[in-house]
Design an enzyme around this catalytic site. Sequence first.
Site, PDB file in Angstrom:
ATOM      1  N   VAL A 229     -10.104  -7.143  12.869  1.00 13.37           N
ATOM      2  CA  VAL A 229     -10.044  -5.474  12.301  1.00 13.37           C
ATOM      3  C   VAL A 229      -8.928  -4.824  13.111  1.00 13.37           C
ATOM      4  O   VAL A 229      -8.421  -3.889  12.230  1.00 13.37           O
ATOM      5  CB  VAL A 229     -11.390  -5.125  12.812  1.00 13.37           C
ATOM      6  CG1 VAL A 229     -11.513  -3.583  12.358  1.00 13.37           C
ATOM      7  CG2 VAL A 229     -12.580  -5.740  11.856  1.00 13.37           C
ATOM      8  N   ALA A 230      -8.992  -4.994  14.277  1.00 12.23           N
ATOM      9  CA  ALA A 230      -7.693  -4.232  14.979  1.00 12.23           C
ATOM     10  C   ALA A 230      -6.347  -4.616  14.418  1.00 12.23           C
ATOM     11  O   ALA A 230      -5.350  -3.750  14.428  1.00 12.23           O
ATOM     12  CB  ALA A 230      -7.875  -4.445  16.432  1.00 12.23           C
ATOM     13  N   GLU A 234      -6.272  -1.453   7.678  1.00 16.92           N
ATOM     14  CA  GLU A 234      -7.211  -1.297   6.551  1.00 16.92           C
ATOM     15  C   GLU A 234      -6.837  -0.293   5.232  1.00 16.92           C
ATOM     16  O   GLU A 234      -7.067  -0.695   4.277  1.00 16.92           O
ATOM     17  CB  GLU A 234      -8.717  -1.339   6.878  1.00 16.92           C
ATOM     18  CG  GLU A 234      -9.310  -2.538   7.424  1.00 16.92           C
ATOM     19  CD  GLU A 234      -8.853  -2.642   9.042  1.00 16.92           C
ATOM     20  OE1 GLU A 234      -9.441  -3.380   9.466  1.00 16.92           O
ATOM     21  OE2 GLU A 234      -8.267  -1.628   9.650  1.00 16.92           O
ATOM     22  N   ASP A 276      20.629   2.798 -23.663  1.00 16.06           N
ATOM     23  CA  ASP A 276      20.805   2.990 -24.921  1.00 16.06           C
ATOM     24  C   ASP A 276      21.447   4.343 -25.434  1.00 16.06           C
ATOM     25  O   ASP A 276      21.280   5.057 -24.906  1.00 16.06           O
ATOM     26  CB  ASP A 276      19.731   2.859 -26.009  1.00 16.06           C
ATOM     27  CG  ASP A 276      19.868   2.880 -27.556  1.00 16.06           C
ATOM     28  OD1 ASP A 276      20.701   2.054 -27.917  1.00 16.06           O
ATOM     29  OD2 ASP A 276      19.537   3.685 -28.125  1.00 16.06           O
ATOM     30  N   ASP A 555      14.888   3.577 -26.829  1.00  9.41           N
ATOM     31  CA  ASP A 555      14.038   4.154 -27.862  1.00  9.41           C
ATOM     32  C   ASP A 555      13.714   3.604 -28.904  1.00  9.41           C
ATOM     33  O   ASP A 555      12.824   3.549 -29.735  1.00  9.41           O
ATOM     34  CB  ASP A 555      14.317   5.755 -28.041  1.00  9.41           C
ATOM     35  CG  ASP A 555      15.803   5.724 -28.727  1.00  9.41           C
ATOM     36  OD1 ASP A 555      16.292   4.652 -29.023  1.00  9.41           O
ATOM     37  OD2 ASP A 555      16.405   6.690 -29.055  1.00  9.41           O
ATOM     38  N   ASP A 559      15.038  -2.402 -28.522  1.00 10.54           N
ATOM     39  CA  ASP A 559      15.160  -2.224 -26.966  1.00 10.54           C
ATOM     40  C   ASP A 559      13.967  -2.944 -26.274  1.00 10.54           C
ATOM     41  O   ASP A 559      13.982  -2.996 -25.111  1.00 10.54           O
ATOM     42  CB  ASP A 559      15.104  -0.808 -26.505  1.00 10.54           C
ATOM     43  CG  ASP A 559      16.441  -0.112 -26.902  1.00 10.54           C
ATOM     44  OD1 ASP A 559      17.404  -0.888 -27.055  1.00 10.54           O
ATOM     45  OD2 ASP A 559      16.418   1.183 -27.510  1.00 10.54           O
ATOM     46  N   ASN A 649      -9.036   2.899  11.999  1.00 13.14           N
ATOM     47  CA  ASN A 649      -8.023   2.420  11.016  1.00 13.14           C
ATOM     48  C   ASN A 649      -8.105   3.260   9.588  1.00 13.14           C
ATOM     49  O   ASN A 649      -7.206   3.392   8.751  1.00 13.14           O
ATOM     50  CB  ASN A 649      -8.291   1.050  10.819  1.00 13.14           C
ATOM     51  CG  ASN A 649      -7.704   0.398  12.033  1.00 13.14           C
ATOM     52  OD1 ASN A 649      -6.898   0.759  12.936  1.00 13.14           O
ATOM     53  ND2 ASN A 649      -7.884  -1.240  11.855  1.00 13.14           N
ATOM     54  N   ASP A 653      -6.788   7.007  11.307  1.00 19.48           N
ATOM     55  CA  ASP A 653      -5.232   6.586  11.000  1.00 19.48           C
ATOM     56  C   ASP A 653      -4.968   6.884   9.334  1.00 19.48           C
ATOM     57  O   ASP A 653      -4.128   7.306   8.848  1.00 19.48           O
ATOM     58  CB  ASP A 653      -4.909   5.136  11.103  1.00 19.48           C
ATOM     59  CG  ASP A 653      -4.524   4.899  12.604  1.00 19.48           C
ATOM     60  OD1 ASP A 653      -4.437   5.999  13.422  1.00 19.48           O
ATOM     61  OD2 ASP A 653      -4.553   3.904  12.929  1.00 19.48           O
TER      62      ASP A 653
END
Length: 817
Positions: A229-230, A234, A276, A555, A559, A649, A653
């Site tokens: 987990v560290a 995540e 184009d 367009d 193309d 996390n 964070d």
Amino acid sequence: MFLSQFSSVLTGILMGAATLAAFLGEIADSLTIVAILFLNALVGFLQERRAADALAALRKMTAPHARVKREGQIVVIPAANLVPGDLVLLEAGDPVPADLRLVHTSALRTEEAALTGESEPVDKNSATVLDGSTPLAGRANMAYLGTLVAAGMGTGWVVATGTRTEFGKIAELVRATEEDETPLQTRLRSFGKTLVGATGVIIVLVFLLGLLRNVPLLEMALTSVSLAVAAVPEGLPAVVTIALALGVHRMARKGTLIRRLSSVETLGCTTVICSDKTGTLTVGRMTVRRVETLEGGIEIDEVARMEVPDPVYRVLWASAACCTARLVERDGSVQLAGDPTEGAILLASRKAGITAEVIDAREPLISIRPFDAERKRMSCVRKAGDKDRSYVKGAPEVILPRCASLQEEGTRNRALRRMDEMAGEGLRVLAVAVRDVSAGEDPEDRLVFLGLVGLQDPPRPEAKNAVATCRRAGIRPVMITGDNPRTALAVARALGIAEKEEEVLTGPALGSMDDDTLARRVEQISVYARVDPEHKLRIVRAWKARGAVVAMTGDGVNDAPALKGADIGIAMGKTGTEVAKDASAMVITDDNFASIVSAVEEGRAIFENIRKTLLYLLSGNTAELLIMGIAVIAGWPLPLMPIQLLWVNLVTDGLPALALVTDPSDRDLLRQRPRPPGQEIVDRNFISWMLIGGLLIALSTLAGFLYGLEIEHSLEKARAYAFSTLVMGEVLRAFASRSRTRILWEIGLGSNMRLVVIAVLTLGLQIYSHHSGILEGFLKTGALTFGECMGSLALAVVPVTVLEVWKLARRLFIETT
């Protein structure tokens, strides 16, 4: 589509951690991880859900009905019921319902811009015989599905329907073209693999070390989950997705719609834009630019009315008198009924006060000989007082030899010189002449030369500045068009795309090259003229073979394969077909080439913000790994529990990270070279900052943990100090992460108020968590007094202070050396 959101390496790591946590009885941790993964997948799914299928749009483009002759009778049937061998009748305004081999034509002209890129209507002639090497744009004896009859009449046998038509071939190209990963996807996948390897090695080493120290197996398994987990950020998948989504929202306000989130970042590292010409770099309609006479010439102004000299007035009168088109006032605007070239002449004549109504009133029409591709001219006879007056216009090489007034060599040379000058500027030149005729005389012979009319599909006014900005940003603009080489080069010169004839390559010349030869020459070519859809896709692939990140604007239906095959396809919203839009990664809603420049800047800014956010997150994970690893090696109890690491996390964070991805971009961002396509998101400098930031946070956190453990002799208190110091340190470090060169007070707090608000709320929530029974139970942490929280805050200030001093010291060192 929803399941594909779980295919990344980082997601796999988190799913493994959630499974292991559930197996060990940490149900809360497991459910939290799964919930975050589900929400992130939902965001990605909703962004991609509306992506349309280009093939479905192609199938809808067939004309709804067709007039055919069956069993001697003319009947109207659904176009879908046409079969090869049907005889189809065409008139002006009809969409062509299938690919036809023409058997009869009468002044037939078709608009093929959507298929070939040709901006002018194409003359059709059933008597023309061509070989199989003739380019699509030059096949005068064919009419194609999806094009429109601009003038005249014709009939033709159906030779292809459905997927066998030229549109069908494009559909096959779109279906067969595979889309590559975007640079961001490639970098994150590479980073994820590296993270998996590094995390696995660390966890195995710590696990074995614990077993050697006779730590119980279940405890070491729990520790391993904590380390997993560290080690994994995540919040990264959600942060990247939300960062791109916010960029999409900002770009939508500027006229750019993004169909795939990752395309935003791709724009930021684009090195080549293949564009184009018709309707993208140019306005998409013919306009009279100049009128030249033997006495002199004049540029046609954009204003509604203008004073013109008498010789120019006579040219405009004659050219407008020799027109079958009409301008119609409808819903407050002027609309054209008829040939676009004649419409341009009528609009230019209106600026001099000449209208079709005025001409008909003064000089009623007697007879007309329509334009014919073989004769390359048209004429009309009008009653001018007591005389019959013939007005003639057409190709200069046909009209000039018929002008008796140009028999003198000096006069003829002067007219030819003016014609060459106009053609050299990329103008389509028409010669205009007149004569008074008597009964039995040829109205197109022994003419009096009046002048020359130069027409052009002009460049968009904003396109030139956009091209210049692209060049300053290190982006190579390349123009691809179905027009003739001289016209293409003239437009390219006006826009600053190309200067020399050597920079122009035609479709037939390109077709004779193999892929390796094209890849070797592609960097020397700035303009491609007379190209087919297959050529456009080959050009994109040639650039990609040279390592370029290619954007393709367009367009038309033609193309679509190149739009899909490019790293990022950009369709025009107003003039673009549904096929082009569906094959593209983004759509410019205002058809403004300059909007692409804003999108490039946004893409670069998003990548830089993702990079700094990733550095912020990984520094925090590094700190957590050091905290847990040092504790295991030293034989201390675990300073942090898995749920606390997950909280740090995802919340501590994650929320500042969301604010970091909204940082305003640097003013000089578009003066920098594009990032090399192969540049990794994590380099040596990145790793240095990651380790420094992580080490500082780890040391301050362990200081708080050891204070509680050794001084207050309380494991619960020690974990509370460690948890509080880590959370507060991470929040404050977000401010230092905004730049690796500029000091905090140089950036200013007010430039990102989101981060300020999030920091205040997160710090307040952390202090509250030590006084709330519910949060204490959920986060498995003990109570701290307000004074003890301030002590943790004091420890948390140390890392950000050291980082700011380190920036200043590095700057002073660089300046002195």
